[in-house]
Design a protein around this motif. Sequence first.
Motif, short mmCIF file in Angstrom:
data_model
loop_
_atom_site.label_atom_id
_atom_site.label_comp_id
_atom_site.label_asym_id
_atom_site.label_seq_id
_atom_site.Cartn_x
_atom_site.Cartn_y
_atom_site.Cartn_z
N GLU A 231 0.72 -13.29 5.52
CA GLU A 231 0.76 -13.19 4.06
C GLU A 231 0.16 -11.87 3.61
O GLU A 231 -0.89 -11.44 4.09
N ALA A 232 0.84 -11.20 2.71
CA ALA A 232 0.39 -9.92 2.19
C ALA A 232 -0.20 -10.10 0.79
O ALA A 232 0.12 -11.04 0.08
N VAL A 233 -1.07 -9.17 0.42
CA VAL A 233 -1.73 -9.19 -0.89
C VAL A 233 -1.30 -7.94 -1.65
O VAL A 233 -1.46 -6.82 -1.15
N GLU A 234 -0.77 -8.12 -2.84
CA GLU A 234 -0.22 -6.99 -3.58
C GLU A 234 -1.30 -6.20 -4.31
O GLU A 234 -2.22 -6.78 -4.90
N VAL A 235 -1.17 -4.88 -4.27
CA VAL A 235 -2.04 -3.98 -5.03
C VAL A 235 -1.44 -3.89 -6.44
O VAL A 235 -0.46 -3.18 -6.66
N LEU A 236 -2.04 -4.58 -7.39
CA LEU A 236 -1.50 -4.64 -8.75
C LEU A 236 -1.97 -3.49 -9.62
O LEU A 236 -1.22 -2.99 -10.46
N GLY A 237 -3.21 -3.09 -9.45
CA GLY A 237 -3.77 -2.03 -10.29
C GLY A 237 -4.94 -1.35 -9.64
O GLY A 237 -5.64 -1.94 -8.81
N HIS A 238 -5.16 -0.10 -10.02
CA HIS A 238 -6.21 0.72 -9.40
C HIS A 238 -6.72 1.70 -10.43
O HIS A 238 -5.94 2.28 -11.19
N ALA A 345 -11.93 -10.03 -0.96
CA ALA A 345 -10.92 -10.33 -1.97
C ALA A 345 -9.60 -10.69 -1.31
O ALA A 345 -8.90 -11.62 -1.76
N VAL A 346 -9.25 -9.99 -0.24
CA VAL A 346 -8.03 -10.32 0.50
C VAL A 346 -8.14 -11.72 1.10
O VAL A 346 -7.20 -12.53 1.03
N ARG A 347 -9.29 -12.05 1.67
CA ARG A 347 -9.47 -13.39 2.25
C ARG A 347 -9.29 -14.46 1.18
O ARG A 347 -8.65 -15.49 1.41
N GLN A 348 -9.86 -14.24 0.01
CA GLN A 348 -9.75 -15.23 -1.05
C GLN A 348 -8.29 -15.45 -1.45
O GLN A 348 -7.85 -16.58 -1.63
N LEU A 349 -7.55 -14.36 -1.60
CA LEU A 349 -6.16 -14.49 -2.03
C LEU A 349 -5.28 -15.10 -0.95
O LEU A 349 -4.25 -15.72 -1.25
N ARG A 350 -5.68 -14.93 0.30
CA ARG A 350 -4.94 -15.56 1.40
C ARG A 350 -5.36 -17.01 1.61
O ARG A 350 -4.75 -17.72 2.42
N ASP A 362 -5.37 -16.57 -7.57
CA ASP A 362 -4.09 -15.87 -7.60
C ASP A 362 -4.27 -14.39 -7.89
O ASP A 362 -3.45 -13.56 -7.48
N VAL A 363 -5.32 -14.05 -8.65
CA VAL A 363 -5.61 -12.66 -8.99
C VAL A 363 -7.09 -12.41 -8.71
O VAL A 363 -7.95 -13.19 -9.12
N ALA A 364 -7.38 -11.34 -8.00
CA ALA A 364 -8.76 -11.00 -7.64
C ALA A 364 -9.06 -9.56 -7.99
O ALA A 364 -8.15 -8.71 -8.07
N LEU A 365 -10.33 -9.28 -8.17
CA LEU A 365 -10.80 -7.93 -8.46
C LEU A 365 -11.76 -7.50 -7.37
O LEU A 365 -12.58 -8.31 -6.89
N ALA A 366 -11.67 -6.24 -6.97
CA ALA A 366 -12.64 -5.63 -6.06
C ALA A 366 -13.15 -4.36 -6.71
O ALA A 366 -12.35 -3.50 -7.09
N ALA A 380 -14.77 2.66 -8.52
CA ALA A 380 -13.37 2.40 -8.16
C ALA A 380 -13.11 0.91 -8.29
O ALA A 380 -13.91 0.09 -7.84
N THR A 381 -11.99 0.56 -8.92
CA THR A 381 -11.65 -0.83 -9.19
C THR A 381 -10.23 -1.11 -8.74
O THR A 381 -9.32 -0.32 -8.98
N LEU A 382 -10.06 -2.25 -8.06
CA LEU A 382 -8.74 -2.73 -7.66
C LEU A 382 -8.49 -4.09 -8.27
O LEU A 382 -9.39 -4.93 -8.34
N VAL A 383 -7.25 -4.32 -8.69
CA VAL A 383 -6.79 -5.66 -9.05
C VAL A 383 -5.72 -6.03 -8.04
O VAL A 383 -4.75 -5.29 -7.84
N LEU A 384 -5.92 -7.17 -7.38
CA LEU A 384 -5.05 -7.61 -6.30
C LEU A 384 -4.44 -8.97 -6.63
O LEU A 384 -5.07 -9.79 -7.30
N GLY A 385 -3.24 -9.19 -6.15
CA GLY A 385 -2.57 -10.45 -6.39
C GLY A 385 -2.07 -11.08 -5.13
O GLY A 385 -1.65 -10.38 -4.18
N GLY A 386 -2.09 -12.41 -5.05
CA GLY A 386 -1.61 -13.12 -3.86
C GLY A 386 -0.12 -13.39 -3.96
O GLY A 386 0.57 -12.94 -4.87
N GLY A 387 0.38 -14.11 -2.98
CA GLY A 387 1.77 -14.53 -3.05
C GLY A 387 2.68 -13.91 -2.01
O GLY A 387 3.82 -14.32 -1.84
N GLY A 388 2.18 -12.88 -1.28
CA GLY A 388 2.98 -12.30 -0.21
C GLY A 388 4.06 -11.36 -0.70
O GLY A 388 4.28 -11.18 -1.89
N ALA A 389 4.74 -10.72 0.27
CA ALA A 389 5.78 -9.73 -0.05
C ALA A 389 7.12 -10.41 -0.29
O ALA A 389 7.42 -11.42 0.32
#
Length: 389
Positions: A231-238, A345-350, A362-366, A380-389
């Motif tokens: 399962e992949a985690v999408e980079v939604l925002g940076h 954050a990746v672990r949580q979304l997976r 479903d949406v996490a912040l790092a 530096a801030t990332l917004v990440l989303g689950g759900g895979g590619a």
Amino acid sequence: MTDPVYVVGAFEHPTREAPEKSTPQLHAEVARGALADADLEKSAVDGYLTAGVPEYDRGLAPLVMADYLGLDPAFCDTTDYGGSSYVAHVGHAASAIRDGKCDVCLVTLAGRPRSAGQATGSGAREIRTVQDSYERVYGVTNLTMYAMAARRHAHEFGTTPEQLAEVRVAAAHHAGFNEHARFRDPVSVEDVVDSRMVADPLHLLDCCVITDGGGALLVASEDVASTLSREAVEVLGHGEAVGHHDAGRIDLTNTAADRSGERAFAEAGVGRDDIDYASIYDSFTITVLEAIEDLGFCEKGEGGEFVEGGTLQAPDGDLPFNTDGGGLCNNHPGNRGGMTKVIEAVRQLRGEANEEVQVDADVALAHGTGGSIGTRHGAATLVLGGGGA
């Protein structure tokens, strides 16, 4: 440039003290771990990002480490924002992939401050910059700079040591479920405020751990991610920003998270209420409290009240954070905690965090804070989303 980009591999070194290993060896071990996690071969890597390699801190780190790791990258980046570097690197990797420079970027961090006997933040570093020449003569250390920010926050807003202690209490609760955490024992607010004062108003338990180890991430294009079973985690925002003295107009209660966060949320197209889990840099308890305010989870000055009553504790708190125990209790490899923030954050979304602290996310912040909020720092801030590619 909105092509989807994903974190497809993540690995945290299990050791917290590695006297028998070299820093490059730790880089190699975490790289191997991330590749195994993604089920990718090393030959797939065509981008490489790293920073803060102590033996090679004169700008040659990516060259020396690419050589050591046997990589042939078409893209390299060694942006150094201190501990927040690796949060920024994920954003830089995403941009490089979208620009067609590469398809798979490896990001590595490793360090050995514990084995080297370093007491983080307690001693002045050697003078390396023009600013150092004017500041170090007055006894400036990371510890005293963060303490100064905490004292100013208390003066401006009435923030108490007990409220700062709530941050450590939540982190310690989470660390109790992490077999690799440096400190796993639960603590109370009283335990924190009764611990030894190290720089007023910060107590010993307001400060992060000192650990060896490291971590690695793999960031890949949609084409690559779609071929993987993991399962992949999408980079939604940076977003990124720099905070500094501003010619003497520094506000010690404010960090550059107010700008890096705004940029990340805008790019992701989500709001604060959409965040199910947050990894927030926790070099000190005041770092977390100010970042929470500046990221917009509460108003400026209300961070102390916000963290009371279990707000930060998983799985049921309003803003569960640092469910691995964070830098305060689990791991702060190489004195740089941004890497582990993204990994958790990746672990949580997976759905792969420790069961007792797993959040329905479903949406996490790092978020990372590197340098010193009392002098100059990178956010530096990332917004990440689950759900895979």
